[in-house]
Design a protein around this motif. Structure first.
Motif, mmCIF file in Angstrom:
data_model
loop_
_atom_site.group_PDB
_atom_site.id
_atom_site.type_symbol
_atom_site.label_atom_id
_atom_site.label_comp_id
_atom_site.label_asym_id
_atom_site.label_seq_id
_atom_site.Cartn_x
_atom_site.Cartn_y
_atom_site.Cartn_z
ATOM 1 N N ARG A 13 0.858 -1.192 0.000
ATOM 2 C CA ARG A 13 0.000 0.000 0.000
ATOM 3 C C ARG A 13 0.888 1.233 0.000
ATOM 4 O O ARG A 13 1.803 1.349 0.819
ATOM 5 C CB ARG A 13 -0.915 -0.009 1.227
ATOM 6 N N SER B 90 -2.335 2.512 -5.779
ATOM 7 C CA SER B 90 -2.162 2.676 -4.336
ATOM 8 C C SER B 90 -2.158 1.335 -3.602
ATOM 9 O O SER B 90 -1.710 1.264 -2.466
ATOM 10 C CB SER B 90 -3.253 3.581 -3.772
ATOM 11 N N ARG B 91 -2.637 0.277 -4.245
ATOM 12 C CA ARG B 91 -2.626 -1.059 -3.639
ATOM 13 C C ARG B 91 -2.152 -2.054 -4.681
ATOM 14 O O ARG B 91 -2.721 -2.140 -5.770
ATOM 15 C CB ARG B 91 -4.024 -1.427 -3.151
#
Length: 137
Positions: A75, A108-109
C-alpha cells in the motif's frame, strides 16, 4: 476546668499553605498530563500517517532449496515508488536470503508475487520494512 482552643476563624486569614500547595500540584499535574497526552497523540499520528509505503506478507511458498515465492500486498501513494526488503531464514534462524523489491506501479494497492533467491532451504520469511525510493532509513 480545661479550655479547648479553637482554630482560626474560617475565611479570615485566606487559604492555608496546604490548600495553596494542593492547588499548585493540581495545576502542574494537569499541564504535564495534557502535554504527555499531546506527545503520545503526535507520535501515534506520525507513525500511522507518516508511512509512505507499507506492506504485508500474505503467504509464501518454498519452491526449492534456493527459491521462495512470496505474495506481498503493498500500500502506497500512487505517485510514490516503494521499496520493500524481505529476508528469509532457515530452520536454525540463520539468514539465507535478503532482497529489496521495487514497486513503481501507479496504483495505491498492489498484490504481487515476488521470488526471493536463497542460499539454503528457507523456513521463514520476514518483511523487514518498506519505504519510498530515495528516502533514508
Amino acid at each position: 476546668m480545661s479550655t479547648v482552643r479553637e482554630g482560626l476563624p474560617e475565611g479570615r486569614y485566606g487559604r492555608s499553605a496546604d490548600e495553596r500547595a494542593d492547588r499548585t500540584l493540581k495545576i502542574v499535574g494537569s499541564v504535564l498530563g495534557a502535554g504527555l497526552l499531546a506527545l503520545v497523540g503526535w507520535i501515534g499520528w506520525d507513525y500511522v500517517a507518516g508511512k509512505d509505503v507499507s506492506a504485508e506478507v500474505i503467504k509464501f511458498q518454498v519452491v526449492s532449496d534456493s527459491e521462495v515465492k512470496v505474495h506481498l500486498e503493498v500500500r502506497k501513494e500512487a505517485s510514490v515508488i516503494g521499496v520493500c526488503t524481505l529476508i528469509s531464514q532457515d530452520e536454525g534462524h540463520g539468514e539465507v536470503g535478503r532482497a529489496d523489491f521495487t514497486f513503481a506501479q501507479e496504483q495505491s494497492r498492489i498484490d504481487e508475487l515476488v521470488t526471493l533467491k536463497t542460499t539454503g532451504r528457507a523456513t521463514m520469511i520476514e518483511l523487514v520494512g518498506c519505504q519510498a525510493a530515495g528516502s533514508a532509513g
